[in-house]
Design a protein around this motif. Structure first.
Motif, PDB file in Angstrom:
ATOM      1  N   SER A  14       0.810  -1.223   0.000  1.00 14.72           N
ATOM      2  CA  SER A  14       0.000   0.000   0.000  1.00 14.72           C
ATOM      3  C   SER A  14       0.842   1.272   0.000  1.00 14.72           C
ATOM      4  O   SER A  14       0.315   2.360  -0.226  1.00 14.72           O
ATOM      5  CB  SER A  14      -0.937   0.009   1.217  1.00 14.72           C
ATOM      6  N   GLY A  15       2.135   1.133   0.282  1.00 12.29           N
ATOM      7  CA  GLY A  15       3.016   2.299   0.294  1.00 12.29           C
ATOM      8  C   GLY A  15       3.413   2.757   1.685  1.00 12.29           C
ATOM      9  O   GLY A  15       3.789   3.918   1.863  1.00 12.29           O
ATOM     10  N   LYS A  16       3.379   1.860   2.673  1.00 11.09           N
ATOM     11  CA  LYS A  16       3.701   2.253   4.047  1.00 11.09           C
ATOM     12  C   LYS A  16       5.118   2.786   4.185  1.00 11.09           C
ATOM     13  O   LYS A  16       5.337   3.823   4.817  1.00 11.09           O
ATOM     14  CB  LYS A  16       3.516   1.064   4.997  1.00 11.09           C
ATOM     15  N   THR A  17       6.085   2.074   3.611  1.00 10.04           N
ATOM     16  CA  THR A  17       7.483   2.484   3.770  1.00 10.04           C
ATOM     17  C   THR A  17       7.732   3.828   3.102  1.00 10.04           C
ATOM     18  O   THR A  17       8.360   4.722   3.679  1.00 10.04           O
ATOM     19  CB  THR A  17       8.428   1.421   3.179  1.00 10.04           C
ATOM     20  N   GLY A  88      -0.974  -6.082   6.716  1.00 14.17           N
ATOM     21  CA  GLY A  88      -2.237  -5.414   6.966  1.00 14.17           C
ATOM     22  C   GLY A  88      -2.364  -5.091   8.446  1.00 14.17           C
ATOM     23  O   GLY A  88      -1.756  -5.760   9.295  1.00 14.17           O
ATOM     24  N   TYR A  89      -3.195  -4.105   8.774  1.00 11.11           N
ATOM     25  CA  TYR A  89      -3.262  -3.589  10.140  1.00 11.11           C
ATOM     26  C   TYR A  89      -3.548  -4.672  11.173  1.00 11.11           C
ATOM     27  O   TYR A  89      -2.951  -4.687  12.247  1.00 11.11           O
ATOM     28  CB  TYR A  89      -4.335  -2.500  10.206  1.00 11.11           C
ATOM     29  N   TYR A  90      -4.450  -5.599  10.855  1.00 15.34           N
ATOM     30  CA  TYR A  90      -4.843  -6.627  11.822  1.00 15.34           C
ATOM     31  C   TYR A  90      -4.131  -7.957  11.598  1.00 15.34           C
ATOM     32  O   TYR A  90      -4.423  -8.935  12.287  1.00 15.34           O
ATOM     33  CB  TYR A  90      -6.362  -6.840  11.773  1.00 15.34           C
ATOM     34  N   ASP A  91      -3.205  -8.019  10.640  1.00 18.20           N
ATOM     35  CA  ASP A  91      -2.533  -9.275  10.320  1.00 18.20           C
ATOM     36  C   ASP A  91      -1.439  -9.597  11.333  1.00 18.20           C
ATOM     37  O   ASP A  91      -0.647  -8.724  11.715  1.00 18.20           O
ATOM     38  CB  ASP A  91      -1.909  -9.211   8.923  1.00 18.20           C
ATOM     39  N   GLY A  92      -1.393 -10.868  11.752  1.00 21.77           N
ATOM     40  CA  GLY A  92      -0.376 -11.305  12.692  1.00 21.77           C
ATOM     41  C   GLY A  92      -0.299 -12.814  12.685  1.00 21.77           C
ATOM     42  O   GLY A  92      -0.379 -13.457  11.643  1.00 21.77           O
ATOM     43  N   ILE A  93      -0.175 -13.392  13.881  1.00 23.04           N
ATOM     44  CA  ILE A  93      -0.076 -14.837  14.010  1.00 23.04           C
ATOM     45  C   ILE A  93      -1.478 -15.440  14.123  1.00 23.04           C
ATOM     46  O   ILE A  93      -2.238 -15.083  15.024  1.00 23.04           O
ATOM     47  CB  ILE A  93       0.754 -15.216  15.251  1.00 23.04           C
ATOM     48  N   VAL A  95      -5.457 -16.709  12.938  1.00 25.62           N
ATOM     49  CA  VAL A  95      -6.645 -15.953  12.568  1.00 25.62           C
ATOM     50  C   VAL A  95      -6.944 -14.851  13.584  1.00 25.62           C
ATOM     51  O   VAL A  95      -7.641 -13.881  13.270  1.00 25.62           O
ATOM     52  CB  VAL A  95      -7.877 -16.881  12.437  1.00 25.62           C
ATOM     53  N   GLU A  96      -6.386 -14.986  14.790  1.00 26.97           N
ATOM     54  CA  GLU A  96      -6.596 -13.942  15.796  1.00 26.97           C
ATOM     55  C   GLU A  96      -5.755 -12.705  15.524  1.00 26.97           C
ATOM     56  O   GLU A  96      -6.024 -11.635  16.064  1.00 26.97           O
ATOM     57  CB  GLU A  96      -6.259 -14.472  17.195  1.00 26.97           C
ATOM     58  N   GLY A  97      -4.726 -12.847  14.693  1.00 26.64           N
ATOM     59  CA  GLY A  97      -3.866 -11.708  14.388  1.00 26.64           C
ATOM     60  C   GLY A  97      -3.000 -11.272  15.562  1.00 26.64           C
ATOM     61  O   GLY A  97      -2.776 -10.082  15.770  1.00 26.64           O
ATOM     62  N   LYS A  98      -2.485 -12.240  16.315  1.00 29.14           N
ATOM     63  CA  LYS A  98      -1.628 -11.900  17.447  1.00 29.14           C
ATOM     64  C   LYS A  98      -0.343 -11.224  16.961  1.00 29.14           C
ATOM     65  O   LYS A  98       0.181 -11.532  15.908  1.00 29.14           O
ATOM     66  CB  LYS A  98      -1.282 -13.151  18.249  1.00 29.14           C
ATOM     67  N   CYS A  99       0.158 -10.306  17.753  1.00 28.92           N
ATOM     68  CA  CYS A  99       1.407  -9.585  17.467  1.00 28.92           C
ATOM     69  C   CYS A  99       1.294  -8.727  16.201  1.00 28.92           C
ATOM     70  O   CYS A  99       2.282  -8.518  15.487  1.00 28.92           O
ATOM     71  CB  CYS A  99       2.597 -10.537  17.351  1.00 28.92           C
ATOM     72  N   SER A 100       0.119  -8.229  15.913  1.00 21.90           N
ATOM     73  CA  SER A 100      -0.124  -7.411  14.725  1.00 21.90           C
ATOM     74  C   SER A 100       0.218  -5.946  14.980  1.00 21.90           C
ATOM     75  O   SER A 100       0.514  -5.535  16.111  1.00 21.90           O
ATOM     76  CB  SER A 100      -1.602  -7.509  14.333  1.00 21.90           C
ATOM     77  N   THR A 101       0.149  -5.166  13.914  1.00 22.82           N
ATOM     78  CA  THR A 101       0.307  -3.716  14.046  1.00 22.82           C
ATOM     79  C   THR A 101      -0.750  -3.150  14.987  1.00 22.82           C
ATOM     80  O   THR A 101      -0.472  -2.253  15.794  1.00 22.82           O
ATOM     81  CB  THR A 101       0.198  -3.055  12.667  1.00 22.82           C
ATOM     82  N   TYR A 102      -1.959  -3.679  14.883  1.00 25.25           N
ATOM     83  CA  TYR A 102      -3.031  -3.240  15.778  1.00 25.25           C
ATOM     84  C   TYR A 102      -2.648  -3.428  17.240  1.00 25.25           C
ATOM     85  O   TYR A 102      -2.903  -2.563  18.080  1.00 25.25           O
ATOM     86  CB  TYR A 102      -4.311  -4.009  15.462  1.00 25.25           C
ATOM     87  N   GLU A 103      -2.007  -4.572  17.563  1.00 21.99           N
ATOM     88  CA  GLU A 103      -1.605  -4.819  18.934  1.00 21.99           C
ATOM     89  C   GLU A 103      -0.568  -3.813  19.406  1.00 21.99           C
ATOM     90  O   GLU A 103      -0.556  -3.401  20.560  1.00 21.99           O
ATOM     91  CB  GLU A 103      -1.087  -6.247  19.097  1.00 21.99           C
ATOM     92  N   VAL A 104       0.325  -3.401  18.500  1.00 22.26           N
ATOM     93  CA  VAL A 104       1.305  -2.377  18.857  1.00 22.26           C
ATOM     94  C   VAL A 104       0.608  -1.045  19.125  1.00 22.26           C
ATOM     95  O   VAL A 104       0.914  -0.341  20.097  1.00 22.26           O
ATOM     96  CB  VAL A 104       2.363  -2.217  17.747  1.00 22.26           C
ATOM     97  N   ALA A 105      -0.354  -0.684  18.270  1.00 22.31           N
ATOM     98  CA  ALA A 105      -1.090   0.569  18.457  1.00 22.31           C
ATOM     99  C   ALA A 105      -1.837   0.568  19.777  1.00 22.31           C
ATOM    100  O   ALA A 105      -1.836   1.559  20.518  1.00 22.31           O
ATOM    101  CB  ALA A 105      -2.058   0.783  17.298  1.00 22.31           C
ATOM    102  N   ARG A 106      -2.453  -0.576  20.085  1.00 19.40           N
ATOM    103  CA  ARG A 106      -3.223  -0.668  21.326  1.00 19.40           C
ATOM    104  C   ARG A 106      -2.298  -0.629  22.549  1.00 19.40           C
ATOM    105  O   ARG A 106      -2.571   0.062  23.524  1.00 19.40           O
ATOM    106  CB  ARG A 106      -4.044  -1.954  21.332  1.00 19.40           C
ATOM    107  N   ALA A 107      -1.189  -1.375  22.477  1.00 17.21           N
ATOM    108  CA  ALA A 107      -0.258  -1.435  23.610  1.00 17.21           C
ATOM    109  C   ALA A 107       0.390  -0.089  23.892  1.00 17.21           C
ATOM    110  O   ALA A 107       0.639   0.270  25.046  1.00 17.21           O
ATOM    111  CB  ALA A 107       0.814  -2.493  23.350  1.00 17.21           C
ATOM    112  N   THR A 108       0.663   0.665  22.826  1.00 14.60           N
ATOM    113  CA  THR A 108       1.332   1.959  22.996  1.00 14.60           C
ATOM    114  C   THR A 108       0.360   3.131  22.996  1.00 14.60           C
ATOM    115  O   THR A 108       0.783   4.281  23.141  1.00 14.60           O
ATOM    116  CB  THR A 108       2.361   2.170  21.870  1.00 14.60           C
ATOM    117  N   ASP A 109      -0.934   2.829  22.840  1.00 12.57           N
ATOM    118  CA  ASP A 109      -1.973   3.863  22.809  1.00 12.57           C
ATOM    119  C   ASP A 109      -1.623   4.963  21.812  1.00 12.57           C
ATOM    120  O   ASP A 109      -1.540   6.151  22.143  1.00 12.57           O
ATOM    121  CB  ASP A 109      -2.177   4.456  24.206  1.00 12.57           C
TER     122      ASP A 109
END
Length: 335
Positions: A14-17, A88-93, A95-109
């Motif tokens: 998508s052009g993130k980098t 992708g934002y919710y992609d991780g380990i 189907v739950e998407g563990k360790c995803s970008t979303y988890e980083v956003a949530r953990a760091t608020d």
């Protein structure tokens, strides 16, 4: 000025980098103190951050670090942290998407800006944005940047974003001269792009002209203040305990670290951990040097793209012999 922002996307490609570099370098040119971060285990994207900012980028990996440690890494530097997501934002380990970008956003608020390439879409970007924003109740998605679009298209996309209840924060035009190429294992490395500095300069000017930099900075500064979190550990407390101080070793070990075009996948945190623990680092090139540095106590050969340099590595017989002799003599080695 202090804050943080996370740049995420619906998926890879998508052009993130590119947009992360654009935002970082534009902030730097505008006089903002800025530092780069990357979600997850990634060596290559931090190299591009380094090119844009001139300082090492850090990794935020929820697989190894809990929320407190992630916050400590982000807060170790002054200024604004620009965090680049992964996949992708919710992609991780799983189907739950563990360790995803979303988890980083949530953990760091951290407030999130979604990067969308609207090719082949127009009004349909609204349910795309709305779906990502509402998939998790605490998605943290606050804004959107459109990639590979025109100013005329952005006028409509801006209103569509508002309809989806996120703040439009600008666009990046379609320009092949600033694109970052990919290969089978991901992006090419920054040092392989000969005109990388020119591309970053063009990206910087483009970002200042086409992105709402004031809005991006304002959103970053809206992030919560970690100093108000009870029991928040410092970066030093998280990574280095009293037993790992520099003066705890009677003799300073010298670690030879391979670093060149073939072996370049290094985490700056690992190198700093060696230094903080009392080690001395000496860098060498398996491609061009004839032998290992003398008097070394350890050997570290990281990953990279050695398959692209098979002939050069094979022909450097003296270096291969030097490495073999060191390992045969019992020099501790990680490779």
């Amino acid at each position: 000025m202090r804050g943080r922002i996370l740049l995420a996307a619906p998926g890879s490609g998508s052009g993130k980098t590119m947009i992360s570099m654009a935002v970082m370098s534009a902030m730097k040119k505008l006089g903002v103190d800025v530092a780069g971060y990357k979600c997850g285990p990634d060596y290559i994207d931090p190299m591009f951050h380094m090119k844009a900012l001139g300082i090492p980028s850090r990794n935020l990996d929820p697989y190894f670090c809990d929320a407190g440690k992630l916050r400590s890494i982000v807060s170790m530097r002054e200024g604004i942290a620009v965090i680049e997501g992964v996949m992708g934002y919710y992609d991780g380990i799983g189907v739950e998407g563990k360790c995803s970008t979303y988890e980083v956003a949530r953990a760091t608020d951290t407030p999130v800006i979604l990067i969308i390439n609207p090719k082949g879409m127009y009004t349909s970007v609204a349910p795309l944005i709305k779906g990502f924003r509402e998939y998790k109740e605490d998605s943290h998605i606050k804004g959107v940047i459109f990639n590979n679009t025109s100013e005329r298209m952005y006028e409509g996309l801006k209103n569509i974003a508002i309809m989806a209840d996120v703040k439009p924060l600008g666009f990046i035009p379609n320009d092949s001269s600033i694109a970052v190429e990919s290969r089978h294992l991901g992006l090419v490395t920054a040092d392989e792009i000969k005109d990388i500095d020119d591309r970053i300069n063009r990206l910087t000017d483009m970002a200042i002209a086409c992105l709402d930099m004031d809005g991006i900075i304002e959103l970053a500064c809206s992030a919560s203040d970690y100093s108000q979190v009870s029991g928040q550990e410092s970066y030093e407390e998280v990574y280095f305990d009293d037993s790992a101080k520099e003066d705890s070793l009677e003799e300073k070990p010298v670690i030879a670290v391979a670093f060149d075009d073939a072996f370049c996948f290094l985490y700056d945190d690992n190198l700093e951990a060696i230094r903080k623990s009392g080690g001395e680092l000496i860098f060498f090139s398996p491609l061009s040097d004839q032998a290992l540095p003398s008097g070394i106590s350890g050997l570290y050969i990281p990953g990279g793209y050695p398959e692209l340099y098979l002939e050069e590595l094979s022909n450097n017989v003296s270096m291969r012999s030097s490495i073999k002799s060191a390992i045969d003599s019992g020099v501790p080695t990680i490779a």
